[in-house]
Design a protein around this motif. Structure first.
Motif, PDB file in Angstrom:
ATOM      1  N   UNK A   1       0.834  -1.207   0.000  1.00 44.38           N
ATOM      2  CA  UNK A   1       0.000   0.000   0.000  1.00 44.38           C
ATOM      3  C   UNK A   1       0.867   1.254   0.000  1.00 44.38           C
ATOM      4  N   UNK A   2       1.937   1.252   0.787  1.00 47.58           N
ATOM      5  CA  UNK A   2       2.836   2.410   0.837  1.00 47.58           C
ATOM      6  C   UNK A   2       3.512   2.646  -0.500  1.00 47.58           C
ATOM      7  N   UNK A   3       3.978   1.578  -1.149  1.00 44.45           N
ATOM      8  CA  UNK A   3       4.636   1.708  -2.450  1.00 44.45           C
ATOM      9  C   UNK A   3       3.635   2.201  -3.491  1.00 44.45           C
ATOM     10  N   UNK A   4       2.445   1.648  -3.468  1.00 41.00           N
ATOM     11  CA  UNK A   4       1.414   2.059  -4.418  1.00 41.00           C
ATOM     12  C   UNK A   4       1.093   3.548  -4.265  1.00 41.00           C
ATOM     13  N   UNK A   5       0.943   4.004  -3.024  1.00 42.73           N
ATOM     14  CA  UNK A   5       0.661   5.426  -2.780  1.00 42.73           C
ATOM     15  C   UNK A   5       1.806   6.297  -3.285  1.00 42.73           C
ATOM     16  N   UNK A   6       3.028   5.834  -3.094  1.00 45.26           N
ATOM     17  CA  UNK A   6       4.186   6.601  -3.545  1.00 45.26           C
ATOM     18  C   UNK A   6       4.168   6.767  -5.058  1.00 45.26           C
ATOM     19  N   UNK A   7       3.916   5.676  -5.782  1.00 48.01           N
ATOM     20  CA  UNK A   7       3.869   5.758  -7.240  1.00 48.01           C
ATOM     21  C   UNK A   7       2.721   6.622  -7.727  1.00 48.01           C
ATOM     22  N   UNK A   8       1.556   6.463  -7.143  1.00 52.72           N
ATOM     23  CA  UNK A   8       0.400   7.268  -7.557  1.00 52.72           C
ATOM     24  C   UNK A   8       0.676   8.738  -7.313  1.00 52.72           C
ATOM     25  N   UNK A   9       1.240   9.073  -6.163  1.00 47.03           N
ATOM     26  CA  UNK A   9       1.561  10.473  -5.869  1.00 47.03           C
ATOM     27  C   UNK A   9       2.620  11.015  -6.828  1.00 47.03           C
ATOM     28  N   UNK A  10       3.601  10.179  -7.165  1.00 48.41           N
ATOM     29  CA  UNK A  10       4.630  10.615  -8.109  1.00 48.41           C
ATOM     30  C   UNK A  10       4.001  10.958  -9.447  1.00 48.41           C
ATOM     31  N   UNK A  11       3.193  10.050  -9.968  1.00 49.50           N
ATOM     32  CA  UNK A  11       2.559  10.295 -11.264  1.00 49.50           C
ATOM     33  C   UNK A  11       1.629  11.495 -11.216  1.00 49.50           C
ATOM     34  N   UNK A  12       0.916  11.610 -10.129  1.00 50.00           N
ATOM     35  CA  UNK A  12      -0.037  12.711  -9.960  1.00 50.00           C
ATOM     36  C   UNK A  12       0.701  14.053  -9.898  1.00 50.00           C
ATOM     37  N   UNK A  13       1.762  14.111  -9.123  1.00 46.61           N
ATOM     38  CA  UNK A  13       2.498  15.365  -8.929  1.00 46.61           C
ATOM     39  C   UNK A  13       3.330  15.768 -10.144  1.00 46.61           C
ATOM     40  N   UNK A  14       3.681  14.811 -10.989  1.00 41.38           N
ATOM     41  CA  UNK A  14       4.496  15.102 -12.158  1.00 41.38           C
ATOM     42  C   UNK A  14       3.690  15.099 -13.455  1.00 41.38           C
ATOM     43  N   UNK A  15       2.373  15.059 -13.321  1.00 42.30           N
ATOM     44  CA  UNK A  15       1.470  15.116 -14.468  1.00 42.30           C
ATOM     45  C   UNK A  15       1.834  14.064 -15.520  1.00 42.30           C
ATOM     46  N   UNK A  16       2.013  12.847 -15.051  1.00 40.23           N
ATOM     47  CA  UNK A  16       2.400  11.739 -15.909  1.00 40.23           C
ATOM     48  C   UNK A  16       1.201  10.809 -16.077  1.00 40.23           C
ATOM     49  N   UNK A  17       1.060  10.232 -17.257  1.00 41.32           N
ATOM     50  CA  UNK A  17      -0.010   9.272 -17.517  1.00 41.32           C
ATOM     51  C   UNK A  17       0.384   7.917 -16.938  1.00 41.32           C
ATOM     52  N   UNK A  18      -0.583   7.191 -16.441  1.00 42.90           N
ATOM     53  CA  UNK A  18      -0.331   5.834 -16.013  1.00 42.90           C
ATOM     54  C   UNK A  18      -1.592   5.005 -16.236  1.00 42.90           C
TER      55      UNK A  18
END
Length: 101
Positions: free
Chosen positions: A74-91
């Motif tokens: 869960x922690x890793x997933x949140x980290x990746x989602x926040x990274x993509x969200x904050x850097x305006x990246x598609x996933x």
């Protein structure tokens, strides 16, 4: 008799007996429990801790309940989602692409 060595000081408190260790583990609050509480739970469930330190008992309990891996995921997933969200990246999200603008 010394006031610091009274029998009342050496007994477990009633709070020690009523602790829900499994609920504490699921809430990631095992570090808030005392070593005797963790040790008693391990003894009841016949768990073997690798040592005598608090983290050893916590690791044994988390392994028994298979919680450490879930919390890490869960922690890793949140980290990746926040990274993509904050850097305006598609996933990819459920076979579609989600963007943040």
């Amino acid at each position: 008799m010394d006031s610091g060595t009274s029998p009342a000081n050496s007994k477990k408190s009633k709070d020690d007996e009523n602790v829900d260790v499994e609920a504490a583990a699921k809430s990631n609050l095992l570090t808030k429990l005392t070593i005797p509480m963790l040790k008693d739970y391990c003894r009841e469930k016949k768990l073997k801790a690798s040592g005598t330190k608090k983290q050893d008992f916590i690791d044994a309990i988390q392994s028994h309940l298979d919680i450490g891996k879930q919390q890490m995921f869960v922690a890793v997933k949140k980290t990746f989602v926040n990274y993509f969200k904050n850097n305006n990246v598609c996933y990819p999200v459920k076979s579609s692409v989600k963007t943040y603008a």
